[in-house]
Scaffold this active site. Structure first.
Site: not given
Length: 539
Positions: A477-478
Site C-alpha cells: 500500500h505505498p
C-alpha cells in the site's frame, strides 16, 4: 538522450495520461466521455488478458512474474533486521488492480476529514463519499451507503471456511463485534471482505473503465510505452517523451499531462525529468529543471505482521493444495462454477480494532487467511493452519523513493523506513499480543490453535520486535510520495495541480498526505473520479 523524432500520433492531444493503472484507466474513461476531447494513454506494461490475472488466486502467480510485475524490491530495512522486501507493482493494464488482493475498502471517514483539516479543502468524507458511490456497482444494490450500476464491481466472496467463522466468534469474546459493512465510514468490527470480482473472476480498472472507453474514437492507448521524461517549456509541462518498440517519440498535450504512474513511478518520472530535490538530482547526475524538495519523500505503507497458528479438526487450504487430487478438485470446481479456493482473495476475513481503547478510531487491521507458509512465496505448510496478519493502519514511520541515477530502466531506491519510530514499534508489539489473546478464545478451543510464528517462546518486548523484524512484510500500500497540501513544500495543491509548473497534475496514490485506514485500491479510484471532475470543469 537519443534525439526525438516526431511520431505519427495523428496530431496533439488535449490530455496525455502517463500510466494505465488504477487511476489512469478511470481518467481515460471519464475524460473521453466528452467527444470533443482527445486523450492519449501511455502504459509501460502490457495487456491484462492473461489467465492468472483473471483467476483470483492467480495473484500468487502474478507477483514475481516478469509478465505482470515490475519485480521491484526495497532497500535493506533496518527495522526488518536488514531484510529487503519484494515490492510488487502491476505491469499490465489495470496496474495493481490486476495483481492485488481485490479487497474493496474505502477507509474511515476520519481519514478524509483529517486531509481536509490539513488544509485540503474538498477532500473531507462528505466531499469524497459521492465519488466512491459514483463508480460503484454493489452486489446489494442501491442503499444508504452503496449504489448499483457503476463501473467498479463489488461482490461477496464465493466460498467460506468454518475456521474463519470461529475466529469471528472468538474475536467477539474480546469485544470485536461483527460488522455488516466496513465501508460506511466507520470500519470498527469484524466481517468477511467484499471484493472487486464479477461472478468469481477478478474485476480490475481495465475491465471496468478502460474497455468501455476503448470504443470511443477520441481515446488512443499505447502499451509498452516507457515514459522517459516530461517535456518542460519554460514554466509549463507540454508533453511527454517516451520509448516504444525501439523508437523514441514525443507526445504533446495542449491542456495537461496527467501523471498517474503510482506512488513509486510518479516520483521516478518527475526526477528523471529534472523535477525534485536538487541535491538528490545532482548526486544522480540529473540536471535540475525545477526544484521541489519533497518529491519522493513522505512514503507511507502498511506493514503486516504475519502470525501463524497450526490448527486441528479444521479444513484449511493447506491440505488440498498439497495434493494432486486436491488441486484437480479445486480446478474443476472453479471451471464449472467459478467457486471454491481458486475464486478466493488472499484474505477472506478481516477485523478493524484498536491497539489502545483510548483511540477514537481503529488503528489495526487484520487479514485472516485459511492458509500458511513460512514466508510469502514459499509452499503452503503440509498441515492445516491459518495466518492471522495484523498491520498498523496509521504508521508514523515515513520513508523515501528516489532514483539512484540517470538510467531510465533502473528501479528507484525504495526505503519505507518501517518501524523507525518508538510508537510504531509499540503498536507492533501490542498487535501481536492482541492476536495471541484472540486465539485463546473459547470459540477456537476445538481447533487447538498452536502458535508457529513468531512462536510462544518469544515473549518480552525486545524479543518480539526482533521477531517482528524477521516476519513482517509489506501489504503493498505505498502512498504519499507526491503529497497534496497547501504548504510551500507540498507537491500538488488540493486540485492536484503541480505546485510550481503549469500543465501538470498528479492523480494516483502518491498524492495522499496521510495513508488511509484500510486497503488503498478503491481510494485511488475515488481520487481519479474526483480528479476527472475537476479537470473537466477546468476544460
Amino acid at each position: 538522450m537519443t534525439p526525438v523524432s516526431e511520431p505519427v500520433l495523428d496530431g496533439d492531444y488535449d490530455y496525455v495520461i502517463v500510466g494505465a493503472g488504477t487511476a489512469g484507466c478511470v481518467l481515460a474513461n471519464r475524460l473521453t466521455e466528452d467527444p470533443s476531447v482527445r486523450v492519449l494513454l501511455l502504459e509501460a506494461g502490457g495487456s491484462d488478458r492473461y489467465h492468472w490475472v483473471q483467476i483470483p488466486v492467480g495473484y500468487l502467480y502474478c507477483i514475481g512474474n516478469p509478465r505482470t510485475d515490475w519485480l521491484m524490491k526495497t532497500e535493506p530495512e533496518a527495522g526488518l533486521n536488514g531484510r529487503a522486501l519484494v515490492y510488487p507493482r502491476g505491469k499490465v493494464l489495470g496496474g495493481c488492480t490486476s495483481v492485488n488482493g481485490m479487497i474493496y475498502m474505502r477507509g474511515q471517514a476520519a481519514d478524509y476529514d483529517r486531509w481536509r483539516q490539513m488544509g485540503n479543502i474538498g477532500w473531507g468524507w462528505d466531499d469524497v463519499r459521492p465519488y466512491f458511490l459514483k463508480s460503484e456497482d454493489h452486489h446489494g444494490g442501491d442503499g444508504p451507503h452503496h449504489r448499483a450500476g457503476g463501473e467498479w464491481k463489488v461482490s461477496r466472496q464465493r466460498l467460506s471456511w468454518d475456521i474463519l467463522k470461529a475466529v469471528q466468534e472468538g474475536a467477539r469474546e474480546f469485544g470485536i463485534e461483527p460488522r455488516p459493512d466496513f465501508n460506511d465510514g466507520d470500519n470498527e468490527g469484524s466481517g468477511f471482505f467484499e471484493v472487486n470480482q464479477d461472478k468469481g473472476v477478478r474485476w480490475n480498472t481495465a475491465k471496468g473503465f478502460l474497455r468501455p472507453a476503448l470504443k470511443r474514437p477520441n481515446l488512443r492507448v499505447l502499451t509498452g510505452a516507457h515514459t522517459d521524461e516530461l517535456v518542460i517549456d519554460g514554466n509549463r509541462v507540454s508533453g511527454v517523451r517516451f520509448r516504444r518498440r525501439g523508437g523514441h517519440f514525443l507526445a504533446r498535450a495542449t491542456s495537461e499531462v496527467l501523471l498517474a504512474a503510482g506512488a513509486i513511478n510518479s516520483p521516478k518520472i518527475l526526477e528523471l525529468s529534472g523535477i525534485g530535490n536538487a541535491d538528490i538530482l545532482r548526486e544522480c547526475g540529473i540536471a535540475v529543471r525545477h526544484e521541489k524538495p519533497d518529491i519522493g519523500a513522505n512514503l507511507q505503507d502498511h506493514l503486516q505482521i504475519r502470525t501463524v497458528y497450526r490448527v486441528e479438526n479444521a479444513k484449511t487450504l493447506n491440505t488440498p493444495a498439497n495434493s494432486l487430487v486436491g488441486k484437480m478438485g479445486m480446478a474443476l470446481e472453479y471451471a464449472l462454477f467459478r467457486r471454491g479456493p481458486l475464486s478466493m482473495a488472499p484474505s477472506q476475513f478481516g477485523m478493524f480494532t484498536k491497539s489502545d481503547p483510548a483511540l477514537e478510531t481503529p488503528d489495526l487491521e487484520y487479514h485472516v487467511q485459511p492458509l500458511s507458509t513460512d514466508r510469502l512465496g514459499d509452499p503452503l505448510h503440509s498441515f492445516p493452519a491459518i495466518t492471522v496478519s495484523v498491520c498498523n493502519l496509521r504508521p508514523e514511520s515515513t520513508g523515501t523513493c528516489h532514483v539512484s541515477g540517470p538510467d531510465r530502466d533502473r528501479p528507484p531506491a525504495i526505503r519505507p523506513n518501517y518501524l523507525s519510530t518508538e510508537a510504531d514499534r509499540r503498536v507492533a508489539v501490542l498487535a501481536v499480543r492482541q492476536a495471541r489473546r484472540i486465539m485463546t478464545a473459547k470459540a477456537l478451543a476445538q481447533y487447538r490453535p498452536d502458535e508457529i510464528l513468531p512462536g510462544p517462546s518469544v515473549e518480552n518486548d525486545d524479543d518480539l520486535i526482533q521477531a517482528i523484524g524477521d516476519i513482517a512484510t509489506t501489504i503493498f500500500h505505498p502512498v504519499g510520495t507526491c503529497r497534496m497540501g497547501v504548504d510551500a513544500r507540498a507537491v500538488v495543491a488540493p486540485d492536484l495541480r503541480f505546485n510550481g509548473l503549469d500543465g501538470l497534475r498528479i492523480v494516483d496514490a502518491s498524492i495522499m498526505p496521510k495513508i488511509v485506514s484500510g486497503n488503498t485500491a478503491s481510494p485511488v479510484v475515488m481520487i481519479a473520479e474526483k480528479a476527472a471532475d475537476m479537470i473537466r470543469r477546468n476544460h
